[in-house]
Design an enzyme around this catalytic site. Sequence first.
Site, PDB file in Angstrom:
ATOM      1  N   SER A 178      14.785 -55.444 -45.847  1.00  0.00           N
ATOM      2  CA  SER A 178      15.471 -56.700 -45.555  1.00  0.00           C
ATOM      3  C   SER A 178      15.356 -57.040 -44.065  1.00  0.00           C
ATOM      4  O   SER A 178      14.964 -58.148 -43.685  1.00  0.00           O
ATOM      5  CB  SER A 178      16.944 -56.557 -45.970  1.00  0.00           C
ATOM      6  OG  SER A 178      17.700 -57.628 -45.508  1.00  0.00           O
ATOM      7  N   HIS A 217      16.693 -56.231 -32.457  1.00  0.00           N
ATOM      8  CA  HIS A 217      17.586 -56.441 -33.597  1.00  0.00           C
ATOM      9  C   HIS A 217      18.720 -55.430 -33.518  1.00  0.00           C
ATOM     10  O   HIS A 217      18.506 -54.271 -33.196  1.00  0.00           O
ATOM     11  CB  HIS A 217      16.821 -56.252 -34.919  1.00  0.00           C
ATOM     12  CG  HIS A 217      17.697 -56.419 -36.121  1.00  0.00           C
ATOM     13  ND1 HIS A 217      18.064 -57.651 -36.601  1.00  0.00           N
ATOM     14  CD2 HIS A 217      18.304 -55.501 -36.920  1.00  0.00           C
ATOM     15  CE1 HIS A 217      18.850 -57.502 -37.653  1.00  0.00           C
ATOM     16  NE2 HIS A 217      19.012 -56.207 -37.866  1.00  0.00           N
ATOM     17  N   ARG A 241      22.150 -58.100 -53.974  1.00  0.00           N
ATOM     18  CA  ARG A 241      22.686 -56.809 -53.497  1.00  0.00           C
ATOM     19  C   ARG A 241      24.169 -56.928 -53.178  1.00  0.00           C
ATOM     20  O   ARG A 241      24.953 -56.015 -53.428  1.00  0.00           O
ATOM     21  CB  ARG A 241      21.919 -56.355 -52.247  1.00  0.00           C
ATOM     22  CG  ARG A 241      20.517 -55.853 -52.554  1.00  0.00           C
ATOM     23  CD  ARG A 241      19.722 -55.682 -51.278  1.00  0.00           C
ATOM     24  NE  ARG A 241      20.317 -54.747 -50.357  1.00  0.00           N
ATOM     25  CZ  ARG A 241      20.147 -54.783 -49.026  1.00  0.00           C
ATOM     26  NH1 ARG A 241      19.402 -55.720 -48.483  1.00  0.00           N
ATOM     27  NH2 ARG A 241      20.722 -53.889 -48.258  1.00  0.00           N
ATOM     28  N   ASP A 293      14.003 -62.202 -49.349  1.00  0.00           N
ATOM     29  CA  ASP A 293      15.144 -61.420 -48.857  1.00  0.00           C
ATOM     30  C   ASP A 293      16.450 -62.150 -49.143  1.00  0.00           C
ATOM     31  O   ASP A 293      17.452 -61.527 -49.489  1.00  0.00           O
ATOM     32  CB  ASP A 293      15.016 -61.147 -47.356  1.00  0.00           C
ATOM     33  CG  ASP A 293      16.260 -60.436 -46.828  1.00  0.00           C
ATOM     34  OD1 ASP A 293      16.534 -59.328 -47.313  1.00  0.00           O
ATOM     35  OD2 ASP A 293      16.972 -61.003 -45.984  1.00  0.00           O
ATOM     36  N   LYS A 310      12.193 -59.814 -42.115  1.00  0.00           N
ATOM     37  CA  LYS A 310      12.561 -60.956 -41.275  1.00  0.00           C
ATOM     38  C   LYS A 310      12.058 -60.769 -39.850  1.00  0.00           C
ATOM     39  O   LYS A 310      11.539 -61.705 -39.242  1.00  0.00           O
ATOM     40  CB  LYS A 310      14.089 -61.135 -41.275  1.00  0.00           C
ATOM     41  CG  LYS A 310      14.602 -61.677 -42.607  1.00  0.00           C
ATOM     42  CD  LYS A 310      16.103 -61.747 -42.659  1.00  0.00           C
ATOM     43  CE  LYS A 310      16.740 -60.392 -42.756  1.00  0.00           C
ATOM     44  NZ  LYS A 310      18.078 -60.303 -43.238  1.00  0.00           N
TER      45      LYS A 310
HETATM   46  N1  URA Z   1      21.016 -56.838 -42.224  1.00  0.00           N
HETATM   47  C1  URA Z   1      20.028 -57.381 -42.966  1.00  0.00           C
HETATM   48  O1  URA Z   1      19.367 -58.325 -42.535  1.00  0.00           O
HETATM   49  N2  URA Z   1      19.796 -56.857 -44.180  1.00  0.00           N
HETATM   50  C2  URA Z   1      20.475 -55.811 -44.673  1.00  0.00           C
HETATM   51  O2  URA Z   1      20.205 -55.373 -45.763  1.00  0.00           O
HETATM   52  C3  URA Z   1      21.498 -55.264 -43.902  1.00  0.00           C
HETATM   53  C4  URA Z   1      21.750 -55.790 -42.661  1.00  0.00           C
END
Ligand code: URA
Length: 456
Positions: free
Chosen positions: A195, A94, A180, A173, A199
Amino acid sequence: MSQESKDTDSSTQDFTAYSIIAKKRDGGKLSSEEIKWFISGLTEGRIADYQMSALLMAIYLRGMDTEETAALTDFMLYSGKVLTFEGQNVIDKHSTGGVGDKTSFILAPIAAACGVKVPMISGRGLGHTGGTVDKSEAIPGFKTDLPFEDFQKYVIEHGICMIGQTGEIAPADKKIYALRDVTATIESIPLITASIMSKKLAEGANGLVMDVKTGHGAFMEKKEDAKKLAESLTATGLRFGRNMMTSITDMSQPLGHAIGNSLEIIECIEILKGKGPSDCRDLSLHLAGGMVLLAGLAKTLEEGIEKAKAVVADGSALKVFRDMIERQGGDPEVCEDYTKLPLAQEKTEILSNANGYIHRIDALAMGLHCVDLGGGRKVQSDAVDPGVGFVLHKKVGDKIEAGESLLTVYHNKDQQKLVEHLKDSILGHDIKIDSKKPDVEPLIYETHVNWSQKNV
Ligand code: URA
């Protein structure tokens, strides 16, 4: 943790949204039950958006410790589907996002060619950073909305599949991120950690390579903040039994030469052919080497990188990429014939107005210019034009003469006025040229490998 989180009956708990918000507002530590009650309340419609927003602001201001962050991650993770894979060699990567950041298309086939299984579920671009799904959709026919059954089958049988986020993965999320986004609570380390990790953990990988970007084009502009985020991601990953490699890398200038979806796919293919810009190639090999290491297929990161280099040199990484495109409905001939990718018809060169060295290429500004051309989204519903973008001919530290091309703009016929405006902005302040040779920021600031006690 996960089974527990699914089985607890939240309706029996004697909590109120008010008391939980007040506790965090006053700096208290939330229990796992309180976090679960709140998150499940949000997904069930028992908690109103304004209550969630108030809690998010309280978390933003007061923070969360590792235990609270893990509990938040857990309940967001189990708000949706969670995939599992047998075996230890399932590794994903990621990136916290940047401009020209296309490494997923390079490192995923490299790692798969080395024997790693790569289940990659990626997002779309929003704001100045590009999204992996948008880039892959530049390849004619390539499908990113495969059913999970196909996704799992391809990862197991062929070692690689790249699809887009769906509402089934961590739906909490999606709701929380949207809140947010409009309540100034994005830049919170525990909220970003939960977050991202909710995922990534849902994909079923045993190990994660995290590329945390820092610099003007990154989410975490300051190195200290990037370091804190890297530590938080690592701590959370380890609590969930994942092996973790985290690198903090530079995003003060765009990565590689290409910015824009089709142009970036071309650059990825070039790197898989052993060519392309050295910064993007080196970072991709570094991260792919980490995936090989975490998969247990190399003893050291250096050995992992050597294996990554070998599968580029013998053409097997490119073959994995080609086969993946074909399996997912795309035209694999894009690998040999770049005219099969949608590219804007008009090209305008932006020429240097001075002699000297490149001191700065503002990644944030270049990303926003690409969005202005239509290569990214201002709002989620915007369509993306895969053919527009930039190819930089110089990077920070390079020498340039007046009249030499700094970059090529790929644009549509009706965008001449916009191109003139971009030119003024780029020559005026986004790219800085000075007579003295500058110090160039390192590409990779630091890398840490942490093995989960549950896996060793
Ligand atoms: N990427 C995400 O998936 N979530 C965040 O809060 C910030 C970057």
